[in-house]
Each structure stands twice: as C-alpha cells, then as structure tokens.
Design a protein around this motif. Structure first.
Motif, mmCIF file in Angstrom:
data_model
loop_
_atom_site.group_PDB
_atom_site.id
_atom_site.type_symbol
_atom_site.label_atom_id
_atom_site.label_comp_id
_atom_site.label_asym_id
_atom_site.label_seq_id
_atom_site.Cartn_x
_atom_site.Cartn_y
_atom_site.Cartn_z
ATOM 1 N N UNK A 4 0.815 -1.214 0.000
ATOM 2 C CA UNK A 4 0.000 0.000 0.000
ATOM 3 C C UNK A 4 0.845 1.259 0.000
ATOM 4 N N UNK A 5 1.948 1.252 0.745
ATOM 5 C CA UNK A 5 2.833 2.417 0.768
ATOM 6 C C UNK A 5 3.467 2.652 -0.598
ATOM 7 N N UNK A 6 3.932 1.590 -1.229
ATOM 8 C CA UNK A 6 4.556 1.733 -2.549
ATOM 9 C C UNK A 6 3.559 2.228 -3.591
ATOM 10 N N UNK A 7 2.378 1.631 -3.607
ATOM 11 C CA UNK A 7 1.365 2.024 -4.585
ATOM 12 C C UNK A 7 0.853 3.435 -4.287
ATOM 13 N N UNK A 8 0.675 3.767 -3.018
ATOM 14 C CA UNK A 8 0.231 5.105 -2.640
ATOM 15 C C UNK A 8 1.238 6.171 -3.040
ATOM 16 N N UNK A 9 2.521 5.880 -2.880
ATOM 17 C CA UNK A 9 3.579 6.818 -3.275
ATOM 18 C C UNK A 9 3.542 7.058 -4.783
ATOM 19 N N UNK A 10 3.427 5.963 -5.541
ATOM 20 C CA UNK A 10 3.524 6.062 -6.996
ATOM 21 C C UNK A 10 2.253 6.637 -7.622
ATOM 22 N N UNK A 11 1.088 6.137 -7.240
ATOM 23 C CA UNK A 11 -0.148 6.540 -7.925
ATOM 24 C C UNK A 11 -0.766 7.783 -7.290
ATOM 25 N N UNK A 12 -1.114 7.704 -6.011
ATOM 26 C CA UNK A 12 -1.803 8.833 -5.377
ATOM 27 C C UNK A 12 -0.859 10.007 -5.151
ATOM 28 N N UNK A 13 0.357 9.719 -4.708
ATOM 29 C CA UNK A 13 1.296 10.794 -4.411
ATOM 30 C C UNK A 13 1.635 11.637 -5.615
ATOM 31 N N UNK A 14 1.722 11.003 -6.772
ATOM 32 C CA UNK A 14 2.046 11.743 -7.993
ATOM 33 C C UNK A 14 0.921 12.692 -8.375
#
Length: 146
Positions: free
Chosen positions: A45-55
């Motif tokens: 979740x942290x990796x996906x959140x960084x890449x998709x939502x964070x961007x």
C-alpha cells in the motif's frame, strides 16, 4: 522527487491496506494462517500510494476522489498478486504444477480465490470509504505542502 503529497499518499494507503487486511483476516478460511498479511499489504500500500496517489496529489478534490478509488483498487490488486504469487511459489516448490505456464495461470486463479471473501457488501463499503478518506487526506497534504 519526494513531496508531502507522495509521503502522505504512502502513509494513507499503507494504513488503508493494513486496515483492509485486518478486515480480511476473519473472512479467511479457518485453516489459513495469515502470518504477516497486514504488514506485507501495508508495504504494498505504501509503494502504490507513493507512486499513484502521491504523484497526483494537489490536483483538486474531484481528482482526489478518483485517484483515491483508483489507488485503492491498485493496492488490492497488487496485494492479491503478491500473496497469490507467493502461494504459487510454495506450491511449485512442492512440484504441484506440470510446467511453467500452468504455474503462471495458477497465480491468477489464486488471485480470484483470495478475492472471493472480499465480495461482501460490508467489505466493499469499508474499502470505498477508506479509499475516499485516503485520497482526500493525500490531497489535503498535496495542496497545503506542494
């Protein structure tokens, strides 16, 4: 490049994955051992959140709703994939498959099998609400601290 939106996306969707994992544990078969299910899913979740939502953080409230739901769906997909792939490796080491292609197909069969308990009304509602909250929190930090 690290931003507050990416950091909050990672934190919010790690929390979402952990929360949904804890909701999933009682739905698992009785003989299943969850092990480090919640912790592994939080990392995904942290990796996906960084890449998709964070961007996408900082693009507005409407966008936050969209990327919150999209990121949550991606988190669920990748968590299912990671656990199904791990299970396939365990079975392959026990020589349960006749070939590589059968093992690859088994990953997607296992993903469907693992997703089956999630298809309850209460789980889906909890996932959608958590996704909206994680998206809006990410957006708040993305706008406030660009």
């Amino acid at each position: 490049m690290p931003t507050a939106g990416r950091l909050m996306g990672a934190i919010a969707f790690a929390a979402l994955a952990f929360y949904l994992s804890e909701l999933y544990k009682p739905l698992m078969p009785e003989d299943a051992n969850p092990g480090r299910l919640s912790e592994i899913n939080a990392l995904v979740g942290a990796l996906v959140g960084w890449v998709i939502a964070g961007k996408r953080a900082g693009s507005g409230t409407r966008s936050a709703i969209g990327y919150g739901l999209t990121t949550a769906a991606a988190v669920i997909f990748w968590c299912l994939f990671v656990h199904a792939f791990n299970e396939m490796i365990d079975r392959a080491l026990q020589v349960s498959y006749n070939g590589g292609m059968e093992a690859v197909v088994a990953v997607f069969d296992l993903m469907l099998e693992f997703a089956q308990p999630m298809l309850t009304q209460s789980y889906v509602i909890a996932a959608v609400i958590a996704a909206l909250a994680a998206g809006l929190i990410t957006e708040l930090f993305g706008q406030r601290y660009p």
